[in-house]
Design a protein around this motif. Structure first.
Motif, PDB file in Angstrom:
ATOM      1  N   GLY A  12       3.396   9.134   0.098  1.00 21.43           N
ATOM      2  CA  GLY A  12       3.164   9.595   1.466  1.00 21.43           C
ATOM      3  C   GLY A  12       2.329   8.573   2.204  1.00 21.43           C
ATOM      4  O   GLY A  12       2.035   7.487   1.693  1.00 21.43           O
ATOM      5  N   ALA A  13       1.928   8.928   3.409  1.00 23.25           N
ATOM      6  CA  ALA A  13       1.254   7.987   4.325  1.00 23.25           C
ATOM      7  C   ALA A  13       0.013   7.352   3.719  1.00 23.25           C
ATOM      8  O   ALA A  13      -0.372   6.239   4.074  1.00 23.25           O
ATOM      9  CB  ALA A  13       0.896   8.706   5.624  1.00 23.25           C
ATOM     10  N   THR A  23      -2.538   7.427   8.836  1.00 22.59           N
ATOM     11  CA  THR A  23      -1.891   8.593   8.220  1.00 22.59           C
ATOM     12  C   THR A  23      -1.690   9.614   9.346  1.00 22.59           C
ATOM     13  O   THR A  23      -1.905   9.312  10.522  1.00 22.59           O
ATOM     14  CB  THR A  23      -2.796   9.177   7.120  1.00 22.59           C
ATOM     15  N   ASP A  26      -5.244  12.914   8.543  1.00 19.01           N
ATOM     16  CA  ASP A  26      -6.673  12.593   8.390  1.00 19.01           C
ATOM     17  C   ASP A  26      -7.346  12.801   9.741  1.00 19.01           C
ATOM     18  O   ASP A  26      -6.661  12.854  10.785  1.00 19.01           O
ATOM     19  CB  ASP A  26      -6.821  11.145   7.889  1.00 19.01           C
ATOM     20  N   TRP A  31      -1.484  12.680  14.151  1.00 20.32           N
ATOM     21  CA  TRP A  31      -1.361  14.004  14.803  1.00 20.32           C
ATOM     22  C   TRP A  31      -2.659  14.468  15.436  1.00 20.32           C
ATOM     23  O   TRP A  31      -2.690  15.509  16.105  1.00 20.32           O
ATOM     24  CB  TRP A  31      -0.816  15.037  13.814  1.00 20.32           C
ATOM     25  N   GLN A  91       8.067   9.666   1.684  1.00 23.51           N
ATOM     26  CA  GLN A  91       8.101  10.401   2.955  1.00 23.51           C
ATOM     27  C   GLN A  91       7.882   9.426   4.112  1.00 23.51           C
ATOM     28  O   GLN A  91       8.033   9.788   5.270  1.00 23.51           O
ATOM     29  CB  GLN A  91       7.015  11.473   2.982  1.00 23.51           C
ATOM     30  N   ASN A  92       7.478   8.214   3.764  1.00 24.79           N
ATOM     31  CA  ASN A  92       7.113   7.224   4.788  1.00 24.79           C
ATOM     32  C   ASN A  92       8.346   6.597   5.421  1.00 24.79           C
ATOM     33  O   ASN A  92       9.358   6.388   4.753  1.00 24.79           O
ATOM     34  CB  ASN A  92       6.237   6.117   4.174  1.00 24.79           C
ATOM     35  N   GLY A 176      -0.721   9.650  -2.339  1.00 23.67           N
ATOM     36  CA  GLY A 176      -1.046   9.485  -0.919  1.00 23.67           C
ATOM     37  C   GLY A 176      -0.371  10.472   0.004  1.00 23.67           C
ATOM     38  O   GLY A 176       0.036  10.096   1.101  1.00 23.67           O
ATOM     39  N   THR A 177      -0.270  11.734  -0.438  1.00 26.59           N
ATOM     40  CA  THR A 177       0.297  12.737   0.463  1.00 26.59           C
ATOM     41  C   THR A 177      -0.571  13.990   0.447  1.00 26.59           C
ATOM     42  O   THR A 177      -1.132  14.365  -0.576  1.00 26.59           O
ATOM     43  CB  THR A 177       1.759  13.080   0.095  1.00 26.59           C
ATOM     44  N   SER A 178      -0.646  14.637   1.599  1.00 29.42           N
ATOM     45  CA  SER A 178      -1.514  15.826   1.732  1.00 29.42           C
ATOM     46  C   SER A 178      -0.857  17.079   1.166  1.00 29.42           C
ATOM     47  O   SER A 178      -1.484  18.129   1.084  1.00 29.42           O
ATOM     48  CB  SER A 178      -1.851  16.061   3.213  1.00 29.42           C
ATOM     49  N   GLY A 179       0.446  16.982   0.845  1.00 26.15           N
ATOM     50  CA  GLY A 179       1.136  18.162   0.321  1.00 26.15           C
ATOM     51  C   GLY A 179       1.273  19.238   1.394  1.00 26.15           C
ATOM     52  O   GLY A 179       1.277  20.433   1.098  1.00 26.15           O
ATOM     53  N   VAL A 181       3.815  19.164   3.906  1.00 20.45           N
ATOM     54  CA  VAL A 181       5.163  19.286   4.477  1.00 20.45           C
ATOM     55  C   VAL A 181       6.199  19.477   3.372  1.00 20.45           C
ATOM     56  O   VAL A 181       6.266  18.703   2.426  1.00 20.45           O
ATOM     57  CB  VAL A 181       5.491  18.037   5.325  1.00 20.45           C
ATOM     58  N   GLU A 204      -8.248  12.366  -1.628  1.00 24.08           N
ATOM     59  CA  GLU A 204      -8.947  13.646  -1.862  1.00 24.08           C
ATOM     60  C   GLU A 204      -7.921  14.670  -2.315  1.00 24.08           C
ATOM     61  O   GLU A 204      -6.719  14.446  -2.165  1.00 24.08           O
ATOM     62  CB  GLU A 204      -9.618  14.094  -0.564  1.00 24.08           C
ATOM     63  N   GLY A 218      -9.234   8.377  -5.126  1.00 24.35           N
ATOM     64  CA  GLY A 218      -9.703   7.047  -4.723  1.00 24.35           C
ATOM     65  C   GLY A 218      -8.656   6.436  -3.807  1.00 24.35           C
ATOM     66  O   GLY A 218      -7.646   7.064  -3.484  1.00 24.35           O
ATOM     67  N   ARG A 219      -8.898   5.200  -3.388  1.00 25.65           N
ATOM     68  CA  ARG A 219      -7.939   4.537  -2.508  1.00 25.65           C
ATOM     69  C   ARG A 219      -6.734   4.086  -3.321  1.00 25.65           C
ATOM     70  O   ARG A 219      -6.881   3.536  -4.415  1.00 25.65           O
ATOM     71  CB  ARG A 219      -8.591   3.338  -1.805  1.00 25.65           C
ATOM     72  N   ALA A 220      -5.541   4.288  -2.784  1.00 28.80           N
ATOM     73  CA  ALA A 220      -4.314   3.957  -3.511  1.00 28.80           C
ATOM     74  C   ALA A 220      -4.287   2.497  -3.939  1.00 28.80           C
ATOM     75  O   ALA A 220      -3.803   2.169  -5.028  1.00 28.80           O
ATOM     76  CB  ALA A 220      -3.102   4.270  -2.636  1.00 28.80           C
TER      77      ALA A 220
HETATM   78  N1  APR Z   1      -5.454   6.040  -0.522  1.00 29.40           N
HETATM   79  C1  APR Z   1      -4.884   7.167  -1.023  1.00 29.40           C
HETATM   80  N2  APR Z   1      -4.699   8.297  -0.294  1.00 29.40           N
HETATM   81  C2  APR Z   1      -5.103   8.259   1.000  1.00 29.40           C
HETATM   82  C3  APR Z   1      -5.699   7.117   1.585  1.00 29.40           C
HETATM   83  C4  APR Z   1      -5.859   5.974   0.765  1.00 29.40           C
HETATM   84  N3  APR Z   1      -6.429   4.845   1.233  1.00 29.40           N
HETATM   85  N4  APR Z   1      -6.006   7.424   2.875  1.00 29.40           N
HETATM   86  C5  APR Z   1      -5.609   8.695   3.080  1.00 29.40           C
HETATM   87  N5  APR Z   1      -5.078   9.206   1.951  1.00 29.40           N
HETATM   88  C6  APR Z   1      -4.508  10.535   1.726  1.00 29.40           C
HETATM   89  C7  APR Z   1      -5.165  11.613   2.541  1.00 29.40           C
HETATM   90  O1  APR Z   1      -6.262  12.183   1.811  1.00 29.40           O
HETATM   91  C8  APR Z   1      -4.029  12.621   2.725  1.00 29.40           C
HETATM   92  O2  APR Z   1      -4.056  13.600   1.691  1.00 29.40           O
HETATM   93  O3  APR Z   1      -3.158  10.493   2.150  1.00 29.40           O
HETATM   94  C9  APR Z   1      -2.764  11.789   2.586  1.00 29.40           C
HETATM   95  C10 APR Z   1      -2.005  11.625   3.892  1.00 29.40           C
HETATM   96  O4  APR Z   1      -1.571  12.903   4.287  1.00 29.40           O
HETATM   97  P1  APR Z   1      -0.744  13.043   5.646  1.00 29.40           P
HETATM   98  O5  APR Z   1      -1.434  12.294   6.722  1.00 29.40           O
HETATM   99  O6  APR Z   1      -0.458  14.493   5.826  1.00 29.40           O
HETATM  100  O7  APR Z   1       0.602  12.258   5.365  1.00 29.40           O
HETATM  101  P2  APR Z   1       1.852  12.754   4.516  1.00 29.40           P
HETATM  102  O8  APR Z   1       1.423  13.660   3.405  1.00 29.40           O
HETATM  103  O9  APR Z   1       2.627  11.544   4.137  1.00 29.40           O
HETATM  104  O10 APR Z   1       2.682  13.599   5.604  1.00 29.40           O
HETATM  105  C11 APR Z   1       3.946  14.092   5.192  1.00 29.40           C
HETATM  106  O11 APR Z   1       4.349  14.870   7.452  1.00 29.40           O
HETATM  107  O12 APR Z   1       4.106  14.457   9.668  1.00 29.40           O
HETATM  108  C12 APR Z   1       5.020  14.456   8.637  1.00 29.40           C
HETATM  109  O13 APR Z   1       6.941  13.157   8.467  1.00 29.40           O
HETATM  110  C13 APR Z   1       5.564  13.076   8.407  1.00 29.40           C
HETATM  111  O14 APR Z   1       6.121  12.026   6.317  1.00 29.40           O
HETATM  112  C14 APR Z   1       5.107  12.737   7.004  1.00 29.40           C
HETATM  113  C15 APR Z   1       4.862  14.092   6.384  1.00 29.40           C
END
Ligand code: APR
Length: 241
Positions: A12-13, A23, A26, A31, A91-92, A176-179, A181, A204, A218-220
């Motif tokens: 993910g982002a 992202t 965050d 958003w 998802q990216n 790297g996804t918030s889970g 969507v 987190e 931690g950071r990816a």
């Molecule tokens: N390293 C690892 N994880 C990170 C870092 C980093 N440096 N920075 C942020 N994160 C984590 C955040 O803690 C968060 O849990 O990445 C996650 C990003 O979550 P979102 O911003 O919700 O992105 P994502 O999960 O990819 O969103 C899914 O939602 O809006 C739609 O289509 C869009 O593909 C996207 C989907």
């Protein structure tokens, strides 16, 4: 187990955050600055296509100014080692996995650097500026070109292939996804239902963190290379056994 372990990776982002891309959820995420209903839905595009094109033109320009980070390179290295045994789902809509050398990337939410004609459905590579005036290279019509990304309310892609890869896998890892969507956020439940070990690498705990037996924060750019190195050690031991 005959052959290398079969692994499904979902990114993910957060994996692109260390490259400098925002992202979504965050505190300073996309958003928090833009209403997703206005720029990431078919209704938003119908209501104000110029606003939507401007949003994606800015993101395409931002993507052109960043590079893959160590996490993208580590996953590309693991794919080179595992071949078809690694299924990389993202998802990216950025192309950082590919620019790091990944070959088979399942962009379930589409790709920012592609444009689709709403009139003839042709899809074209598109790294630059897109607008209502842009003509389709195939049908030559203007007014129908849109980013080839999956908006909210539209069908994500490769779902059958992803379900098949999870059903056939030995390990599921989410990076790297918030889970937040679905259906991506539901993949871990499918993996747990068939008894797979599931790992979460994130900054987190995600919304479905408790579904993962192995959770590392931690950071990816730091956690992913460490995890890949661990997998390479396992693969090395497997080779000598
Ligand atoms: N390293 C690892 N994880 C990170 C870092 C980093 N440096 N920075 C942020 N994160 C984590 C955040 O803690 C968060 O849990 O990445 C996650 C990003 O979550 P979102 O911003 O919700 O992105 P994502 O999960 O990819 O969103 C899914 O939602 O809006 C739609 O289509 C869009 O593909 C996207 C989907």
């Amino acid at each position: 187990m005959t052959g290398p372990p079969r692994i499904v990776v979902l990114t993910g982002a957060g994996i692109s955050a260390d490259s400098g891309l925002s992202t979504f959820r965050d505190p300073d995420g996309i958003w928090s600055r833009v209403d997703w209903r206005e720029v990431a839905t078919p209704e938003g595009f119908a209501a104000d296509p110029a606003l939507v094109h401007s949003f994606y033109n800015e993101r395409r320009a931002a993507l052109a100014s960043v590079e893959p980070n160590a996490a993208h390179y580590a996953l590309a290295r693991l794919e080179a080692r595992l071949g078809e045994a690694l299924t990389l789902v993202t998802q990216n809509v950025d192309d950082l996995h590919e620019r790091a050398g990944a070959i088979r990337v399942l962009h379930m939410h589409g790709e920012l650097k592609k444009a689709r004609c709403g009139i003839c459905s042709a899809v074209h590579p598109w790294a630059g500026y897109l607008s209502l005036e842009t003509r389709c290279a195939d049908c030559k019509a203007a007014g129908g070109m849109r980013p080839d990304v999956v908006w909210f309310g539209e069908a994500p892609r490769f779902l059958d292939e992803i379900a098949g890869a999870i059903a056939d896998a030995h390990h599921f890892i989410s990076i790297g996804t918030s889970g937040s969507v679905y259906p991506a956020a539901g993949f871990v439940a499918h993996a747990r239902a068939i008894g797979l070990p599931c790992t979460e690498l994130n900054l987190e705990p995600s919304e479905n963190a408790m579904a993962f037996q192995d959770r590392r924060y931690g950071r990816a750019a730091e956690t992913v290379p460490l995890w890949v190195a661990e997998m390479e050690r396992v693969l090395g031991r497997q080779r000598t056994n």
